[in-house]
Design an enzyme around this catalytic site. Structure first.
Site, PDB file in Angstrom:
ATOM      1  N   GLY A 251       0.823  -1.209   0.000  1.00  0.00           N
ATOM      2  CA  GLY A 251       0.000   0.000   0.000  1.00  0.00           C
ATOM      3  C   GLY A 251       0.852   1.252   0.000  1.00  0.00           C
ATOM      4  O   GLY A 251       1.982   1.256  -0.509  1.00  0.00           O
ATOM      5  N   SER A 252       0.346   2.295   0.591  1.00  0.00           N
ATOM      6  CA  SER A 252       1.032   3.585   0.587  1.00  0.00           C
ATOM      7  C   SER A 252       2.216   3.591   1.547  1.00  0.00           C
ATOM      8  O   SER A 252       2.298   2.794   2.489  1.00  0.00           O
ATOM      9  CB  SER A 252       0.058   4.693   0.991  1.00  0.00           C
ATOM     10  OG  SER A 252      -0.305   4.553   2.362  1.00  0.00           O
ATOM     11  N   GLU A 273       5.726  -3.536   0.754  1.00  0.00           N
ATOM     12  CA  GLU A 273       5.693  -3.193  -0.669  1.00  0.00           C
ATOM     13  C   GLU A 273       4.883  -1.907  -0.803  1.00  0.00           C
ATOM     14  O   GLU A 273       3.653  -1.933  -0.800  1.00  0.00           O
ATOM     15  CB  GLU A 273       5.035  -4.321  -1.475  1.00  0.00           C
ATOM     16  CG  GLU A 273       5.791  -5.632  -1.445  1.00  0.00           C
ATOM     17  CD  GLU A 273       7.089  -5.596  -2.235  1.00  0.00           C
ATOM     18  OE1 GLU A 273       7.334  -4.579  -2.922  1.00  0.00           O
ATOM     19  OE2 GLU A 273       7.844  -6.567  -2.166  1.00  0.00           O
ATOM     20  N   CYS A 307       1.435   0.410  -8.484  1.00  0.00           N
ATOM     21  CA  CYS A 307       2.647   0.895  -7.819  1.00  0.00           C
ATOM     22  C   CYS A 307       3.791   1.005  -8.829  1.00  0.00           C
ATOM     23  O   CYS A 307       4.728   1.774  -8.624  1.00  0.00           O
ATOM     24  CB  CYS A 307       3.030  -0.009  -6.655  1.00  0.00           C
ATOM     25  SG  CYS A 307       3.158  -1.745  -7.088  1.00  0.00           S
TER      26      CYS A 307
END
Length: 521
Positions: A251-252, A273, A307
């Site tokens: 995620g962020s 990640e 991403c």
């Protein structure tokens, strides 16, 4: 920008695939050998046209604790199953995914807005990682090491780790779970999955397939558990629980920092990640037609919500005018609309907050002095009535601008120029993130420099292909603010196991290491 003809109905597709995937109008969102949930109810609307897809009862913190406890008990049995037998269960899961690839892929499209090809492609990733994990189940190798002591054998082996917590993002609502859970399963671990609250139905469908396979194989299905909910009610309890041996979070960067802090406080493990700010370098010797195709998919695929999306384009000043003109023509050909239509190349953004981020980033770029070269608009009209459709934006940018340093999860590509390769590499590396990068060149020296230690600082670096579309055979992940984690192929399986060093003395003596002499020994 082109729009498709009459759209396929979301409601019709949902009515067709829901029964085959075990979904209903209302669904329990927690699974730990049985389905339950006592938390708030999520109403999931499709970003395609706002249609209500279904309701999901989420987890309370107590539900999360119960799920972890059940998964821990399942792990204690599962760890003693021989690894090749564990691999057989994962192989069966891959077979089930093959049968349901089209239905599950269309559910991904309904819930995320991805185009059909990407939805089914995501399920293909799940199948591929199951195949990889099945082979891996017979290759969980340790080492035999030469001992300095006579009559001694020194070795290392790998044991199952425990319960793995998986936190995934909306943009890959099932593939990331599969990357983690397939490897964790053959390694002997149980998993508890906290999916994005934006994509709960896809998660439920995936776990229902895994549940069925486990029951058919006589395995406790709690090795694949689920806890739907938001960060506060489901994510925080999962991350903080000492029974979770590893938290794998996608995620962020903001979310990753929180996970890292909480897990480190209890001395647990985390695999992160996080965000990317990926660049493509285009040199004077590049095949521009090839570059344009890769840049288009990298910037526009998944509506810029990967991403690995290409967000910065670093072009030699001698070719920037020509390449920009080619890109403007390509951008104009992107067919935007209902992603259920095969001809569509770009669907909607996931929600209104994503659209607001898109608009804000373009406005900020203009305030810096950047010029929009193509796209950059919200779409209106009957086909775009829910307000989540935009045109991909190509615009001028400078690497130092705060908006460029930031990852905006939307189809925005900043174009900037360079004079020397060293300058281009410095621009590529001059952002906080370090996930994916690429160079287009026919000069072997430029390619090798880019891949060398003084080249791109990302976890993924490509030559003559774009930043998106990593294969599952290689380890996936990045450096710096991307978190440093590695998932999927190569030796990423070691994240899900604990290493143990063993020494066996088969002599009648007791020599000490380092030649130490100790009275009485």
């Amino acid at each position: 920008m082109k729009t498709p003809a009459k759209s396929t109905s979301v409601k019709t597709v949902a009515a067709e695939i829901f029964p085959r995937l075990g979904l209903k109008a209302s669904n329990a969102g927690v699974f730990a050998g049985e389905w339950f949930g006592a938390g708030p109810v999520i109403e999931k609307h499709s970003p395609i046209d706002g249609t209500l897809l279904g309701r999901v009862t989420t987890a309370t913190p107590g539900d999360v604790g119960r799920t972890i406890g059940t998964a821990e008990r399942a792990f204690r049995v599962w760890r003693d199953v021989p690894a090749p037998k564990r691999g057989e269960v994962v192989r069966r899961l891959g077979d089930a995914l093959r049968v349901h690839q089209r239905d599950l892929g269309r559910l991904v499209t309904l819930e995320t807005g991805k185009i059909l090809a990407e939805g089914e492609g995501e399920v293909r990733e799940m199948i591929d990682i199951c195949d990889l994990a099945t082979g891996l189940s017979r290759q969980l190798h340790g080492l035999t090491i030469a001992s300095e002591r006579p009559g001694h054998r020194l070795m290392e082996q790998w044991h199952p780790l425990g319960v793995v917590g998986i936190i995934s993002a909306f943009n890959f609502p099932v593939a990331v779970w599969a990357w983690n859970s397939a490897l964790a399963a053959v390694c002997g671990d149980a998993t508890v999955w906290k999916p994005s609250e934006k994509t709960p139905l896809t998660a439920i469908a995936g776990i229902k397939l895994a549940e069925r396979v486990c029951r058919e194989c006589g395995v406790d299905p709690a090795i694949f558990s689920l806890a739907c909910g938001d960060g506060a009610t489901a994510g925080e309890p999962l991350v903080a629980d000492h029974r979770i041996a590893l938290v794998s979070a996608t995620g962020s960067t903001r979310m990753g920092r929180r996970v890292a802090e909480v897990v480190a406080r209890r001395l647990g493990r985390s695999l992160l990640e996080l965000g990317g700010n990926n660049a493509v370098l285009v040199t004077p010797s590049a095949d521009l037609k090839l570059a344009v195709r890769a840049i288009l998919f990298g910037a526009v695929g998944t509506a810029g919500q990967r991403c690995t999306t290409t967000r910065r384009l670093i072009v030699h000043e001698s070719i920037v005018t020509k390449l920009t003109r080619m890109l403007e023509e390509a951008w104009a050909q992107v067919r935007i609309g209902n992603p259920l239509e095969p001809a569509t190349l770009m669907g909607p953004l996931i929600d209104y907050s994503a659209v607001e981020a898109y608009v804000s980033a373009i406005d900020a770029t203009k305030k810096h002095g950047g010029r929009v070269l193509a796209g950059g608009k919200r779409l209106a009209g009957a086909d775009f009535a829910n307000g989540l459709y935009v045109t991909p934006c190509l615009l001028e940018g400078e690497n130092t601008w705060s908006v460029v340093q930031h990852e905006t999860f939307a189809p925005i590509l900043y174009v900037m120029t360079y004079r020397t390769l060293d300058e281009a590499i410095a621009l590529q590396n001059g952002v906080p993130q370090g996930l994916s990068s690429a160079i287009f060149t026919n000069d072997v020296r430029e390619a090798e420099i880019f891949l060398s230690a003084r080249g791109g600082d990302c976890g993924i670096a490509n030559v003559n292909l774009g930043t998106s579309g990593a294969e599952i055979g290689g380890a996936f992940g990045g450096e710096k603010d991307t978190g440093g984690g590695r998932e999927s192929g190569s030796d990423a399986w070691k994240n899900y196991m604990r290493r143990q060093t063993n020494t066996v003395n088969y002599s009648k003596e007791l020599p000490l290491a380092q030649g130490i002499s100790f009275a009485g020994s």
